[in-house]
Scaffold this motif. Sequence first.
Motif, mmCIF file in Angstrom:
data_model
loop_
_atom_site.group_PDB
_atom_site.id
_atom_site.type_symbol
_atom_site.label_atom_id
_atom_site.label_comp_id
_atom_site.label_asym_id
_atom_site.label_seq_id
_atom_site.Cartn_x
_atom_site.Cartn_y
_atom_site.Cartn_z
ATOM 1 N N GLU A 73 0.833 -1.210 0.000
ATOM 2 C CA GLU A 73 0.000 0.000 0.000
ATOM 3 C C GLU A 73 0.864 1.255 0.000
ATOM 4 O O GLU A 73 0.544 2.248 -0.653
ATOM 5 C CB GLU A 73 -0.965 0.000 1.182
ATOM 6 C CG GLU A 73 -2.129 -0.954 1.023
ATOM 7 C CD GLU A 73 -2.955 -0.699 -0.232
ATOM 8 O OE1 GLU A 73 -3.345 0.464 -0.496
ATOM 9 O OE2 GLU A 73 -3.223 -1.675 -0.966
ATOM 10 N N LEU A 74 1.964 1.209 0.739
ATOM 11 C CA LEU A 74 2.891 2.341 0.753
ATOM 12 C C LEU A 74 3.500 2.548 -0.629
ATOM 13 O O LEU A 74 3.627 3.682 -1.098
ATOM 14 C CB LEU A 74 3.979 2.110 1.808
ATOM 15 C CG LEU A 74 4.899 3.268 2.108
ATOM 16 C CD1 LEU A 74 4.114 4.521 2.493
ATOM 17 C CD2 LEU A 74 5.868 2.899 3.216
ATOM 18 N N LEU A 75 3.837 1.455 -1.300
ATOM 19 C CA LEU A 75 4.348 1.561 -2.672
ATOM 20 C C LEU A 75 3.322 2.204 -3.595
ATOM 21 O O LEU A 75 3.676 3.042 -4.431
ATOM 22 C CB LEU A 75 4.727 0.171 -3.212
ATOM 23 C CG LEU A 75 6.107 -0.335 -2.868
ATOM 24 C CD1 LEU A 75 6.258 -1.785 -3.302
ATOM 25 C CD2 LEU A 75 7.188 0.533 -3.469
ATOM 26 N N LYS A 76 2.053 1.848 -3.458
ATOM 27 C CA LYS A 76 0.996 2.459 -4.269
ATOM 28 C C LYS A 76 0.950 3.969 -4.055
ATOM 29 O O LYS A 76 0.814 4.742 -5.009
ATOM 30 C CB LYS A 76 -0.368 1.855 -3.935
ATOM 31 C CG LYS A 76 -0.591 0.483 -4.482
ATOM 32 C CD LYS A 76 -1.990 0.005 -4.093
ATOM 33 C CE LYS A 76 -2.198 -1.452 -4.408
ATOM 34 N NZ LYS A 76 -3.518 -1.925 -3.954
ATOM 35 N N ILE A 77 1.055 4.379 -2.808
ATOM 36 C CA ILE A 77 1.022 5.814 -2.484
ATOM 37 C C ILE A 77 2.225 6.525 -3.094
ATOM 38 O O ILE A 77 2.093 7.593 -3.707
ATOM 39 C CB ILE A 77 0.967 6.024 -0.952
ATOM 40 C CG1 ILE A 77 -0.394 5.558 -0.417
ATOM 41 C CG2 ILE A 77 1.229 7.485 -0.590
ATOM 42 C CD1 ILE A 77 -0.463 5.477 1.094
ATOM 43 N N ILE A 78 3.405 5.941 -2.955
ATOM 44 C CA ILE A 78 4.627 6.557 -3.477
ATOM 45 C C ILE A 78 4.579 6.647 -5.006
ATOM 46 O O ILE A 78 4.896 7.683 -5.593
ATOM 47 C CB ILE A 78 5.869 5.776 -3.000
ATOM 48 C CG1 ILE A 78 6.028 5.944 -1.476
ATOM 49 C CG2 ILE A 78 7.127 6.227 -3.744
ATOM 50 C CD1 ILE A 78 7.006 4.978 -0.843
ATOM 51 N N ILE A 79 4.158 5.572 -5.661
ATOM 52 C CA ILE A 79 4.090 5.569 -7.127
ATOM 53 C C ILE A 79 3.030 6.556 -7.618
ATOM 54 O O ILE A 79 3.252 7.293 -8.582
ATOM 55 C CB ILE A 79 3.838 4.136 -7.648
ATOM 56 C CG1 ILE A 79 5.085 3.279 -7.391
ATOM 57 C CG2 ILE A 79 3.471 4.146 -9.130
ATOM 58 C CD1 ILE A 79 4.869 1.785 -7.561
ATOM 59 N N THR A 80 1.895 6.610 -6.936
ATOM 60 C CA THR A 80 0.851 7.571 -7.302
ATOM 61 C C THR A 80 1.371 8.997 -7.176
ATOM 62 O O THR A 80 1.144 9.830 -8.059
ATOM 63 C CB THR A 80 -0.399 7.373 -6.418
ATOM 64 O OG1 THR A 80 -0.897 6.046 -6.619
ATOM 65 C CG2 THR A 80 -1.481 8.382 -6.751
#
Length: 164
Positions: free
Chosen positions: A138-145
């Motif tokens: 989920e943290l990766l999703k936030i960073i990529i977004t």
Amino acid sequence: MQEFEKLQEIQLPDIDLYMDQVLTILESQMDSYKLHDDEKVMTKTMINNYVKSKLIGKPVKKKYGKEQLMQLIMIYHMKNVINFADLEVFFQRAIKENQEGMELLYEDFVQIHDNMLDHFISKEKQLSELEGSDKIKELLKIIITADLNKRVAERVLKEMKGEE
């Protein structure tokens, strides 16, 4: 974890303010957005640089008006995403496109910010409940977004520069 304050809660004074008063208001109103307690929302040097570059208007008799305070609040939220030159392009274009001036731009900014903030507060709560690899994903999703949103903003601002 301290919850972010909505910008609509900020009461902007109708009187002009000296630099120290501006800094005090910014520090108190933007406190919930600081990552560290010792972090400064803005400094005298930063504001002076914004004035020198004409990003915000010059103070009149060393006093800053409501519009300048609005711009400083928007700059605070935007400066970590877009660079100084792009901030200049954004404000020039936004003011040129918006006949109503800075107050309407700020109202739009506050409305969009606060609507999006509701979503991100719930996202933050969901993330805090996760553990292990689920939290990492989920943290990766936030960073990529965030990265992709920043790149799109940069491309649009580059296009705006080319139109001028």
